[in-house]
Design an enzyme around this catalytic site. Structure first.
Site, short mmCIF file in Angstrom:
data_model
loop_
_atom_site.label_atom_id
_atom_site.label_comp_id
_atom_site.label_asym_id
_atom_site.label_seq_id
_atom_site.Cartn_x
_atom_site.Cartn_y
_atom_site.Cartn_z
N PRO A 2 58.53 17.64 57.50
CA PRO A 2 58.44 16.25 57.04
C PRO A 2 59.51 15.93 56.00
CG PRO A 2 56.31 17.36 56.86
CD PRO A 2 57.34 18.42 57.10
N TYR A 3 59.88 14.67 56.00
CA TYR A 3 60.78 14.14 54.97
C TYR A 3 60.11 12.91 54.38
CZ TYR A 3 64.76 11.82 52.80
OH TYR A 3 65.59 11.20 51.89
#
Lengths: 73, 73, 73, 73, 73, 73
Positions: A2-3
């Site tokens: 995830p970012y």
């Protein structure tokens, strides 16, 4: 993988608070989606109050009005 | 019409290196997708090490640990 | 810890081309800034041609004009 | 609930101009999509001319060339 | 006025999980920065596994390798 | 060289409305900052109502409540 990108106004966020945001966002990805913290990125953008608009005015003006209303009370 | 946004930590990236990133990213779009450089935009964001988190810690802390480990060796 | 976001119009980019973009962008960060590929993220956004504007028109219209000009020649 | 992000080069945009961008972008969402200004956010990012590339060069170089061409005329 | 953008791979995130991400990210802004939930936006982008790269490969390949390693054990 | 990204919920925005957003955002950059339309990019992201949160709830729920309140009246 995830970012997470967090955008807030630049109004004195401390390094300790930033770390809490990083830890909290990373933990959220682990708790809800079982993501690996090792590959979770968090970036924090601090935006000048002149550069952020809500309801057709900038946050600089909004803060001034809030301060004036507080002073009156 | 590609738009490429490169986000790195603010750790002394030079103007020359930034130009190499712009050139390299533009060339990549031409080579792989046959895009026109004239309408390829590249923007580079440099993020403070306090504002970037990986693996639940900020990069400031990560760099300190790396420096300490180097000093020990 | 670089994060690269590549935005292109959705016009039939193949999985193989996407992989070349991922490899090329990662290699660029290693070559220019000595970044570790293990912590380099690349994300690719494909944007509908109706949703992308250049020079005050959308790419759908631009592509139609290009096709017509080709047909004339 | 629209969110509009405006990215321009950092070349002396004034607070008054930023406010016009915020007002104009908010009004656009109301006029075209009937969105409520109260829940319309606008953020403006000013990017250094070294950090913005068009046509494989940075804006710093582009501005120098433009200034030289003006001086010649 | 925070704006949080969460980018994850499109791998079956449920509406319920998305809601937990929205709630968790909003609560984080309230807890750490005392932000008003009413003006906190969260958007979630789901990115195809072909379009997300880590360590110079796409997530599609990474998931296949993980599945094969699991099958062997 | 401005780049404008407009994010709205995916709720039936028509191609004609998208074009109006592209034209309006481009004109705004010309009017306020004297930018060249030829190098002004606009991209529009449509986000599912499950993937957009305001005030700690998703837009899907918000729309259902709005519809129910309308039905009652």
């Amino acid at each position: 993988m995830p970012y997470i990108n967090i955008r807030v106004t630049r109004e004195g966020v401390t390094p300790e608070q930033k770390l809490q945001l990083i830890e909290g966002a990373t933990d959220l990805m682990t708790r809800v989606l079982n993501k690996d913290p090792a590959t979770t990125f968090v970036s924090i953008d601090e935006v000048e109050t002149d550069n952020w608009g809500v309801a057709r005015e900038n946050v600089t003006t909004m803060r001034q009005r809030e301060a004036e209303q507080k002073a009156i009370r």
